[in-house]
Design a protein around this motif. Structure first.
Motif, mmCIF file in Angstrom:
data_model
loop_
_atom_site.group_PDB
_atom_site.id
_atom_site.type_symbol
_atom_site.label_atom_id
_atom_site.label_comp_id
_atom_site.label_asym_id
_atom_site.label_seq_id
_atom_site.Cartn_x
_atom_site.Cartn_y
_atom_site.Cartn_z
ATOM 1 N N LYS A 30 69.506 43.220 63.660
ATOM 2 C CA LYS A 30 70.741 43.104 64.413
ATOM 3 C C LYS A 30 70.440 43.126 65.908
ATOM 4 O O LYS A 30 70.305 44.191 66.509
ATOM 5 N N ILE A 31 70.318 41.942 66.481
ATOM 6 C CA ILE A 31 70.131 41.811 67.924
ATOM 7 C C ILE A 31 71.530 41.848 68.556
ATOM 8 O O ILE A 31 72.455 41.189 68.081
ATOM 9 N N MET A 32 71.678 42.663 69.601
ATOM 10 C CA MET A 32 73.012 42.880 70.159
ATOM 11 C C MET A 32 73.291 41.961 71.348
ATOM 12 O O MET A 32 72.382 41.382 71.946
ATOM 13 N N SER A 33 74.565 41.867 71.686
ATOM 14 C CA SER A 33 75.000 41.080 72.849
ATOM 15 C C SER A 33 74.345 41.613 74.118
ATOM 16 O O SER A 33 74.185 42.827 74.278
ATOM 17 N N LEU A 34 73.981 40.714 75.044
ATOM 18 C CA LEU A 34 73.350 41.160 76.291
ATOM 19 C C LEU A 34 74.365 41.810 77.221
ATOM 20 O O LEU A 34 74.005 42.540 78.136
ATOM 21 N N LYS A 35 75.642 41.527 76.978
ATOM 22 C CA LYS A 35 76.678 42.076 77.861
ATOM 23 C C LYS A 35 77.365 43.298 77.278
ATOM 24 O O LYS A 35 77.983 44.073 78.006
ATOM 25 N N ASN A 36 77.288 43.443 75.960
ATOM 26 C CA ASN A 36 77.911 44.590 75.319
ATOM 27 C C ASN A 36 77.082 45.017 74.100
ATOM 28 O O ASN A 36 77.229 44.472 73.010
ATOM 29 N N PRO A 37 76.194 45.997 74.321
ATOM 30 C CA PRO A 37 75.252 46.363 73.256
ATOM 31 C C PRO A 37 75.888 47.043 72.031
ATOM 32 O O PRO A 37 75.173 47.431 71.110
ATOM 33 N N GLU A 38 77.214 47.131 72.035
ATOM 34 C CA GLU A 38 77.905 47.645 70.838
ATOM 35 C C GLU A 38 78.212 46.492 69.880
ATOM 36 O O GLU A 38 78.614 46.708 68.743
ATOM 37 N N LYS A 39 78.085 45.276 70.393
ATOM 38 C CA LYS A 39 78.498 44.087 69.635
ATOM 39 C C LYS A 39 77.294 43.245 69.266
ATOM 40 O O LYS A 39 76.352 43.127 70.047
ATOM 41 N N LYS A 40 77.341 42.613 68.107
ATOM 42 C CA LYS A 40 76.258 41.725 67.684
ATOM 43 C C LYS A 40 76.160 40.509 68.609
ATOM 44 O O LYS A 40 77.181 39.994 69.049
ATOM 45 N N MET A 41 74.944 40.061 68.911
ATOM 46 C CA MET A 41 74.796 38.818 69.661
ATOM 47 C C MET A 41 75.307 37.680 68.787
ATOM 48 O O MET A 41 74.881 37.544 67.638
ATOM 49 N N SER A 42 76.230 36.894 69.349
ATOM 50 C CA SER A 42 76.821 35.844 68.536
ATOM 51 C C SER A 42 77.073 34.598 69.375
ATOM 52 O O SER A 42 77.526 34.683 70.517
ATOM 53 N N LYS A 43 76.768 33.443 68.759
ATOM 54 C CA LYS A 43 76.938 32.181 69.498
ATOM 55 C C LYS A 43 78.400 31.874 69.769
ATOM 56 O O LYS A 43 78.719 31.067 70.618
ATOM 57 N N SER A 44 79.307 32.539 69.036
ATOM 58 C CA SER A 44 80.724 32.242 69.259
ATOM 59 C C SER A 44 81.349 33.146 70.331
ATOM 60 O O SER A 44 82.529 33.045 70.617
ATOM 61 N N ASP A 45 80.536 33.988 70.953
ATOM 62 C CA ASP A 45 81.028 34.843 72.048
ATOM 63 C C ASP A 45 81.482 33.958 73.213
ATOM 64 O O ASP A 45 80.795 32.989 73.562
ATOM 65 N N ILE A 56 68.876 37.346 81.159
ATOM 66 C CA ILE A 56 68.226 38.667 81.030
ATOM 67 C C ILE A 56 68.473 39.502 82.293
ATOM 68 O O ILE A 56 68.736 40.708 82.239
ATOM 69 N N LYS A 57 68.416 38.836 83.461
ATOM 70 C CA LYS A 57 68.682 39.541 84.716
ATOM 71 C C LYS A 57 70.047 40.205 84.700
ATOM 72 O O LYS A 57 70.219 41.327 85.156
ATOM 73 N N LYS A 58 71.030 39.475 84.180
ATOM 74 C CA LYS A 58 72.407 39.992 84.167
ATOM 75 C C LYS A 58 72.684 40.927 83.001
ATOM 76 O O LYS A 58 73.794 41.432 82.855
ATOM 77 N N SER A 59 71.709 41.113 82.125
ATOM 78 C CA SER A 59 71.989 41.892 80.907
ATOM 79 C C SER A 59 72.246 43.363 81.248
ATOM 80 O O SER A 59 71.713 43.904 82.216
ATOM 81 N N VAL A 60 73.072 43.968 80.420
ATOM 82 C CA VAL A 60 73.490 45.351 80.643
ATOM 83 C C VAL A 60 72.378 46.334 80.250
ATOM 84 O O VAL A 60 71.806 46.226 79.171
ATOM 85 N N GLY A 94 71.657 49.336 75.540
ATOM 86 C CA GLY A 94 71.331 48.050 76.164
ATOM 87 C C GLY A 94 69.828 47.892 76.285
ATOM 88 O O GLY A 94 69.247 46.867 75.910
ATOM 89 N N LEU A 95 69.195 48.944 76.800
ATOM 90 C CA LEU A 95 67.745 48.915 76.970
ATOM 91 C C LEU A 95 67.050 48.818 75.608
ATOM 92 O O LEU A 95 66.099 48.053 75.427
#
Ligand code: AMP
Ligand code: TRP
Length: 329
Positions: free
Chosen positions: A184-199, A219-223, A238-239
């Motif tokens: 389960k790789i998480m969203s770069l902007k919200n690490p509570e949420k799964k990374m998803s192409k439909s975001d 990656i620079k902008k990631s939380v 996030g880290l």
């Protein structure tokens, strides 16, 4: 025959590195050990609206990505779901053995139905039954998927057991292969949420075919967090997510990575991570370009894959029809 592996992805958009790390990347290693079936799940994809022309393109795209990731048609059966009608046929039989209550508890259905209330179709509801049919049709032992498919896999196991109990032994009861750091790789902007192409936030995911500049920007902008200490734990989600990507692409352990960056700023780690991701994905991107420009080859692979898959699918479906009580024609 040795153990059988089955997995599939939907051609419903561009793939993220979540899809890659959670599923595709693990396929290549499996094809050397097992009898493998890897599938483009186009029947599944129309549970949400698809533009026909785009769907055709994405189906070919996914086939090209399978090949680009190192899957070889001589070793693995690569095919498109709609080319083997037995998937839909077995799905019908299994749907007549599936309880509405159990399907109602599928968390992915709940999430998706909240998102698309105007298109709440029956296919979205029975989607996990079709997935069970995919798996059971090939007498699959092992299913490499991400964590989000665990509940669907559980349904496939239940249905296999229910059928076996009712009609005598017919199906193998499958097991999942789910990566610890990569399931389960998480969203770069919200690490509570799964990374998803439909975001809707494009900075929340990295696409498999993103170039280095784009990866860098995202990656620079990631939380991360404001704690400033470099550690691998659940308080720094996030880290932790970024470190999981680093683990997956470098093969290093979390301890090794923490030791390496303990005294550095997050930005140093992020720069190295960008390079690592970009370098790791470059061969795949280059290979993809070659395969996608050779349509004749893609068609040949799909056709041969469908022929081979049909052979096994027909065998299972025949058994099922007989046990259920359908007359042979
Ligand atoms: P899909 O794009 O929904 O067809 O997913 C294809 C495969 O990728 C499935 O095995 C999913 O479990 C896996 N997957 C999707 N998103 C992620 C993620 N963020 N992390 C890990 N695996 C994922
Ligand atoms: N439902 C899976 C997903 O969305 C794709 C899929 C369809 C699948 N059939 C499958 C995965 C069979 C594993 C086995 O990710």
């Amino acid at each position: 025959m040795g153990k059988i592996v089955y997995s599939a992805l939907q051609p419903s958009g561009q793939l993220t590195i979540g899809n890659y790390l959670g599923s595709i990347r693990n396929f290549k290693g499996l094809q050397d050990q097992y009898e493998c079936f890897f599938n483009v799940a186009d029947l599944h994809s129309i549970t949400v609206p698809q533009e026909p022309k785009l769907l055709r393109e994405r189906t070919l795209d996914l086939m090209a990505i399978f090949l680009a990731s190192g899957l070889e048609p001589d070793k693995s059966t690569l095919f498109v779901q709609s080319h083997v009608p037995q998937h839909a046929e077995l799905s019908w039989v299994l749907s007549c053995m599936s309880y509405m209550g159990q399907l109602n508890r599928m968390t992915q259905f709940k999430e998706k139905s909240q998102k698309s209330e105007e298109n709440l179709n029956a296919g979205l509801f029975t989607y996990p039954v079709l997935m069970a049919a995919d798996i059971l049709l090939y007498q699959t032992d092992l299913v490499p998927v991400g964590v989000d498919q665990k509940q669907h896999l559980e349904l496939a196991r239940d249905l296999a057991e229910r059928f076996n109990n009712k009609y005598s032994d017919t199906f193998v009861v499958p097991e999942g292969i789910i990566g610890k750091e990569t399931g389960k790789i998480m969203s770069l902007k919200n690490p509570e949420k799964k990374m998803s192409k439909s975001d809707e936030d494009v900075n929340s995911f990295i696409l498999l075919l993103d170039d280095e500049e784009t990866i860098k920007r995202k990656i620079k902008k990631s939380v991360t967090d404001s704690l400033g200490n470099f550690d691998y734990n659940d308080e720094q989600k996030g880290l932790k997510n970024l470190i999981n990507m680093y683990i997956a692409f470098s093969g290093k352990t979390s301890d090794e990575i923490v030791a390496k960056y303990k005294t550095e700023n997050y930005s140093v780690f992020k720069e190295d991570l960008v390079q690592l991701i970009a370098d790791s994905l470059k061969p795949l991107r280059d290979n993809y370009k070659e395969f996608i420009s050779d349509k004749a080859y893609l068609e040949k692979v799909m056709k041969e894959g469908a022929d081979k898959a049909s052979y096994y699918a027909t065998k299972t479906l025949r058994k099922v029809y007989k046990k259920v009580g359908f007359l042979p024609r």
